[in-house]
Design a protein around this motif. Structure first.
Motif, mmCIF file in Angstrom:
data_model
loop_
_atom_site.group_PDB
_atom_site.id
_atom_site.type_symbol
_atom_site.label_atom_id
_atom_site.label_comp_id
_atom_site.label_asym_id
_atom_site.label_seq_id
_atom_site.Cartn_x
_atom_site.Cartn_y
_atom_site.Cartn_z
ATOM 1 N N GLN A 187 0.558 -1.065 0.029
ATOM 2 C CA GLN A 187 -0.031 -0.162 -0.170
ATOM 3 C C GLN A 187 0.875 1.336 0.004
ATOM 4 N N VAL A 188 0.602 2.063 -0.852
ATOM 5 C CA VAL A 188 1.500 3.446 -1.000
ATOM 6 C C VAL A 188 1.163 4.423 0.336
ATOM 7 N N LEU A 189 1.993 4.639 0.973
ATOM 8 C CA LEU A 189 1.852 5.484 2.249
ATOM 9 C C LEU A 189 2.088 7.070 1.997
ATOM 10 N N LYS A 190 2.864 7.193 0.920
ATOM 11 C CA LYS A 190 3.499 8.620 0.399
ATOM 12 C C LYS A 190 4.095 8.450 -0.808
ATOM 13 N N ALA A 191 3.824 9.512 -1.673
ATOM 14 C CA ALA A 191 4.180 9.705 -3.051
ATOM 15 C C ALA A 191 4.849 11.029 -3.109
ATOM 16 N N TYR A 192 6.222 11.140 -3.556
ATOM 17 C CA TYR A 192 6.697 12.582 -3.891
ATOM 18 C C TYR A 192 7.591 12.436 -5.249
ATOM 19 N N SER A 193 7.908 13.420 -5.700
ATOM 20 C CA SER A 193 8.971 13.849 -6.800
ATOM 21 C C SER A 193 10.351 13.602 -6.495
ATOM 22 N N ALA A 194 11.233 12.929 -7.132
ATOM 23 C CA ALA A 194 12.632 13.161 -6.908
ATOM 24 C C ALA A 194 13.093 14.203 -7.824
ATOM 25 N N GLU A 195 14.417 14.334 -7.645
ATOM 26 C CA GLU A 195 15.174 15.362 -8.123
ATOM 27 C C GLU A 195 15.263 15.463 -9.574
ATOM 28 N N ASP A 196 15.087 14.051 -10.241
ATOM 29 C CA ASP A 196 15.311 13.992 -11.695
ATOM 30 C C ASP A 196 13.959 13.943 -12.269
ATOM 31 N N GLY A 197 12.706 14.039 -11.487
ATOM 32 C CA GLY A 197 11.590 14.306 -12.144
ATOM 33 C C GLY A 197 10.647 12.972 -11.812
ATOM 34 N N GLY A 198 11.369 11.909 -11.522
ATOM 35 C CA GLY A 198 10.344 10.623 -11.360
ATOM 36 C C GLY A 198 9.826 10.739 -10.170
ATOM 37 N N GLN A 199 8.941 9.614 -9.623
ATOM 38 C CA GLN A 199 8.227 9.496 -8.578
ATOM 39 C C GLN A 199 8.818 8.748 -7.730
ATOM 40 N N ILE A 200 8.735 8.963 -6.366
ATOM 41 C CA ILE A 200 9.172 7.983 -5.229
ATOM 42 C C ILE A 200 7.935 7.757 -4.391
ATOM 43 N N LEU A 201 8.081 6.638 -3.921
ATOM 44 C CA LEU A 201 6.920 6.196 -3.019
ATOM 45 C C LEU A 201 7.507 5.507 -1.626
ATOM 46 N N ASP A 202 6.747 5.731 -0.608
ATOM 47 C CA ASP A 202 7.075 5.026 0.692
ATOM 48 C C ASP A 202 5.648 3.930 0.793
ATOM 49 N N ILE A 203 6.212 2.600 0.753
ATOM 50 C CA ILE A 203 5.061 1.867 0.709
ATOM 51 C C ILE A 203 5.196 0.788 2.249
ATOM 52 N N ARG A 204 3.948 0.171 2.312
ATOM 53 C CA ARG A 204 3.800 -0.861 3.371
ATOM 54 C C ARG A 204 3.312 -2.028 2.869
ATOM 55 N N TYR A 205 4.195 -3.068 3.044
ATOM 56 C CA TYR A 205 4.164 -4.345 2.419
ATOM 57 C C TYR A 205 2.688 -5.094 3.215
ATOM 58 N N LEU A 206 1.749 -5.607 2.393
ATOM 59 C CA LEU A 206 0.658 -6.137 2.919
ATOM 60 C C LEU A 206 0.602 -7.586 3.810
ATOM 61 N N ASP A 207 1.715 -8.179 3.265
ATOM 62 C CA ASP A 207 2.063 -9.616 3.867
ATOM 63 C C ASP A 207 2.619 -9.525 5.312
ATOM 64 N N ASP A 208 3.417 -8.637 5.672
ATOM 65 C CA ASP A 208 4.021 -8.587 7.005
ATOM 66 C C ASP A 208 4.136 -7.279 7.681
ATOM 67 N N GLY A 209 3.556 -6.288 6.948
ATOM 68 C CA GLY A 209 3.266 -4.932 7.685
ATOM 69 C C GLY A 209 4.669 -4.033 7.694
#
Length: 226
Positions: A187-209
């Motif tokens: 599950q996506v917890l946070k999404a933000y832009s990287a310096e090169d214009g790409g997208q970076i995600l903070d995620i939590r795995y559903l199987d072990d948290g």
């Protein structure tokens, strides 16, 4: 109520030093099997209905099993807490970013030693909190009064300070993260832009948290569960 060896049941274990635990057992199990699952050596003594349980006897022969009142309750007394092979404490480590584990430890163990054990399960610079106080590496669990059944909170310092993190936050959607050619739901917890214009995600795995930060969107795909 009679019970059979093919049917498993839950045993409530109460540690006389403090704390409780639940085990799954059957009447074919021997007492020594329970002490092994508790992470304790042969010095551990188990008491049931006021009598000590011999290690070599089966639970059925000792009358330990479920009743109409519910699960059997066994009391645990570790005869020699100084044993190097015995594990005196079972601690609960709760990750504030998600998930938890149970970990054996002793009062004389240092906080730095506990962090080394946790490094097998969690990444980053680990900070441990107990009763609102951050635990110092050089001190022992006993110094803080941490014993069986206690809960320690884990703060993973895997990235920059909170004040330096991007403010944009996205809760949802579900994605799948690719690791070594396999896809793991998260599950996506946070999404933000990287310096090169790409997208970076903070995620939590559903199987072990567990939480992973700084994942490139190119390593993920949107889950069909959305």
């Amino acid at each position: 109520m009679p019970f059979s060896g093919t049917e498993q049941f839950v045993v409530d274990v109460v540690f006389l030093a403090g704390g409780t635990m639940q085990l799954t057992a059957s009447d074919a199990d021997e007492v020594k099997d329970l002490t092994s699952r508790l992470g304790l050596g042969c010095s551990a003594r188990l008491l049931f209905c006021g009598s000590e349980l011999p290690h070599g006897r089966s639970l059925k022969s000792l009358g330990v099993g479920p009743t109409r009142e519910g699960s059997p309750c066994i009391y645990c007394l570790e005869a020699d807490g100084r044993s190097e092979t015995g594990k005196s404490h079972m601690l609960t480590i709760v990750n504030l970013s998600g998930g938890h584990i149970h970990l054996p430890a002793r009062e004389r163990d240092t906080i730095s030693g506990l962090k080394q054990a946790l490094a097998e399960h969690f990444s980053g610079a680990l900070r441990l909190l107990f009763r609102g106080e951050e635990l110092q590496d050089a001190l022992t669990l006993g110094h803080y009064g941490i014993s069986t059944g206690k809960t320690i909170y884990l703060l993973e310092a895997t990235g920059p300070a909170v004040a330096d993190e991007p403010e944009e936050e996205t809760l949802g959607p579900q994605v799948e993260r690719r690791i070594d050619g396999l896809w793991y739901p998260a599950q996506v917890l946070k999404a933000y832009s990287a310096e090169d214009g790409g997208q970076i995600l903070d995620i939590r795995y559903l199987d072990d948290g567990n939480v992973e930060r700084g994942v490139e969107m190119s390593e993920c795909r949107i889950s069909q569960a959305n």
